[in-house]
Design a protein around this motif. Structure first.
Motif, PDB file in Angstrom:
ATOM      1  N   GLY A 130     -54.827  52.835  20.421  1.00 24.91           N
ATOM      2  CA  GLY A 130     -53.632  52.728  19.594  1.00 24.91           C
ATOM      3  C   GLY A 130     -52.585  53.787  19.847  1.00 24.91           C
ATOM      4  O   GLY A 130     -51.593  53.853  19.112  1.00 24.91           O
ATOM      5  N   GLN A 131     -52.762  54.579  20.877  1.00 21.41           N
ATOM      6  CA  GLN A 131     -51.841  55.681  21.149  1.00 21.41           C
ATOM      7  C   GLN A 131     -51.026  55.439  22.412  1.00 21.41           C
ATOM      8  O   GLN A 131     -51.263  54.486  23.157  1.00 21.41           O
ATOM      9  N   GLY A 132     -50.060  56.323  22.624  1.00 23.89           N
ATOM     10  CA  GLY A 132     -49.283  56.270  23.851  1.00 23.89           C
ATOM     11  C   GLY A 132     -50.052  56.867  25.014  1.00 23.89           C
ATOM     12  O   GLY A 132     -51.249  57.124  24.932  1.00 23.89           O
ATOM     13  N   LEU A 133     -49.346  57.090  26.102  1.00 24.57           N
ATOM     14  CA  LEU A 133     -49.961  57.598  27.325  1.00 24.57           C
ATOM     15  C   LEU A 133     -49.696  59.093  27.478  1.00 24.57           C
ATOM     16  O   LEU A 133     -48.568  59.548  27.323  1.00 24.57           O
ATOM     17  N   ALA A 158     -39.607  52.420  38.800  1.00 23.77           N
ATOM     18  CA  ALA A 158     -40.482  52.093  37.689  1.00 23.77           C
ATOM     19  C   ALA A 158     -41.916  52.424  38.059  1.00 23.77           C
ATOM     20  O   ALA A 158     -42.325  52.325  39.207  1.00 23.77           O
ATOM     21  N   LEU A 159     -42.679  52.809  37.059  1.00 25.54           N
ATOM     22  CA  LEU A 159     -44.104  53.023  37.252  1.00 25.54           C
ATOM     23  C   LEU A 159     -44.816  51.681  37.353  1.00 25.54           C
ATOM     24  O   LEU A 159     -44.568  50.778  36.554  1.00 25.54           O
ATOM     25  N   PHE A 193     -49.836  59.138  39.729  1.00 19.90           N
ATOM     26  CA  PHE A 193     -50.058  59.686  38.404  1.00 19.90           C
ATOM     27  C   PHE A 193     -51.393  59.178  37.840  1.00 19.90           C
ATOM     28  O   PHE A 193     -51.833  58.068  38.157  1.00 19.90           O
ATOM     29  N   GLN A 249     -55.125  57.247  27.677  1.00 16.94           N
ATOM     30  CA  GLN A 249     -54.661  56.617  26.437  1.00 16.94           C
ATOM     31  C   GLN A 249     -55.828  56.475  25.469  1.00 16.94           C
ATOM     32  O   GLN A 249     -56.800  55.794  25.766  1.00 16.94           O
ATOM     33  N   TYR A 289     -52.829  58.773  33.849  1.00 15.25           N
ATOM     34  CA  TYR A 289     -52.555  58.891  32.425  1.00 15.25           C
ATOM     35  C   TYR A 289     -53.827  58.555  31.647  1.00 15.25           C
ATOM     36  O   TYR A 289     -54.659  57.759  32.095  1.00 15.25           O
ATOM     37  N   LYS A 349     -50.281  64.704  38.318  1.00 13.79           N
ATOM     38  CA  LYS A 349     -49.421  63.926  39.202  1.00 13.79           C
ATOM     39  C   LYS A 349     -49.442  64.539  40.587  1.00 13.79           C
ATOM     40  O   LYS A 349     -49.670  65.748  40.759  1.00 13.79           O
ATOM     41  N   PHE A 359     -48.584  50.294  37.096  1.00 10.73           N
ATOM     42  CA  PHE A 359     -49.873  50.736  36.578  1.00 10.73           C
ATOM     43  C   PHE A 359     -51.011  49.863  37.085  1.00 10.73           C
ATOM     44  O   PHE A 359     -50.830  48.662  37.336  1.00 10.73           O
ATOM     45  N   GLY A 360     -52.192  50.478  37.184  1.00 11.40           N
ATOM     46  CA  GLY A 360     -53.402  49.701  37.352  1.00 11.40           C
ATOM     47  C   GLY A 360     -53.807  49.108  36.013  1.00 11.40           C
ATOM     48  O   GLY A 360     -53.171  49.361  34.985  1.00 11.40           O
ATOM     49  N   SER A 361     -54.871  48.335  36.032  1.00 15.59           N
ATOM     50  CA  SER A 361     -55.304  47.648  34.812  1.00 15.59           C
ATOM     51  C   SER A 361     -56.139  48.531  33.911  1.00 15.59           C
ATOM     52  O   SER A 361     -56.479  48.136  32.798  1.00 15.59           O
ATOM     53  N   PHE A 378     -55.463  55.299  33.154  1.00 20.87           N
ATOM     54  CA  PHE A 378     -54.585  54.486  33.989  1.00 20.87           C
ATOM     55  C   PHE A 378     -54.069  55.290  35.170  1.00 20.87           C
ATOM     56  O   PHE A 378     -53.577  56.406  35.002  1.00 20.87           O
TER      57      PHE A 378
END
Lengths: 116, 112
Positions: free
Chosen positions: A41-44, A103-104, A34, A38, A36, A49, A106-108, A90
């Motif tokens: 201050g927001q979601g993903l 679970a996902l 995936f 961001q 994503y 995908k 994530f990279g940094s 991400f």
């Protein structure tokens, strides 16, 4: 354990220039991948995908990504960047074949700055 | 069609206190996962709930607990708050048997 590496912490491109964000994963089987985005201050928000099939995946906002099994990579690309693309990106992986590991991971992240 | 809804959006707590965060999943989704995102980092998996049970857990202490209700909504509870618990807490919903995670906008928790 699966892991995701985004080697570029910060990238700056000029508006209209092309973009490639790198992502490498470490996992024994074929993962589900995936990208994503961001905003501060927001979601993903899901850009695209890859589960199977064609290794070149098209996403929203003109983004695409290519899965390369031999390189364990899933790089994100866009031919012409817009100022509104400035955000944090991400890469993430999950293995749906393992019912205990959904679970996902994530990279940094890579922070994209767009210059006018 | 409403996506994932999280409440509250911002929260300030004192060290040692307890906090509860809430999440309503996207319509049709049956699985809720929680993630912690510290400033400047990628999200870290806390746990996942399906059929009102914790199915998976990341590397988080028992101070972090959760619950899923029959309507698939979920709560994240954190006890004995530490300064290091300050982060953006993200909820993601999905269908257990398929991919496609939808994230909420998160709850920004500040511990002082």
């Amino acid at each position: 354990a699966q892991s995701v590496t985004q080697p570029d912490i910060h990238i700056t491109v000029s508006e209209g220039a092309s973009l490639e964000l790198r992502c490498n994963y470490s996992y024994g089987a074929t993962p589900y991948l995936f990208w994503y985005v961001q905003s501060p201050g927001q979601g993903l928000q899901l850009l695209l995908k890859y589960f199977s099939g064609d290794t070149l995946v098209q996403g929203i906002k003109g983004f695409e990504a290519e899965f390369k099994r031999s390189q364990s990579s899933f790089n994100l690309r866009k031919p012409s960047v817009h100022w509104s693309d400035a955000a944090e990106y991400f890469c993430a992986v999950v293995n749906f074949m393992d019912t205990g590991r959904r679970a996902l991971t994530f990279g940094s992240g890579t922070r994209l700055q767009v210059q006018p | 069609d409403a996506g994932v809804t999280q409440s509250p959006t911002h929260l300030i707590k004192t060290r040692g206190q307890q906090v509860t965060l809430r999440c309503s999943p996207k319509s049709g989704h049956d699985t809720v996962s929680w993630y912690q995102q510290a400033l400047g980092q990628g999200p870290q998996f806390i746990f996942q709930y399906y059929e009102e049970e914790e199915r998976q857990r990341g590397n988080f202490p028992d101070r972090f607990s959760g619950h899923q209700f029959p309507n698939y909504s979920s709560e994240l509870n954190v006890n004995a708050l530490l300064l290091g618990d300050s982060a953006l807490y993200l909820c993601a919903s999905s269908l257990m048997e398929s991919g496609g995670y939808t994230f909420g906008s998160g709850t920004r928790l500040t511990v002082v």
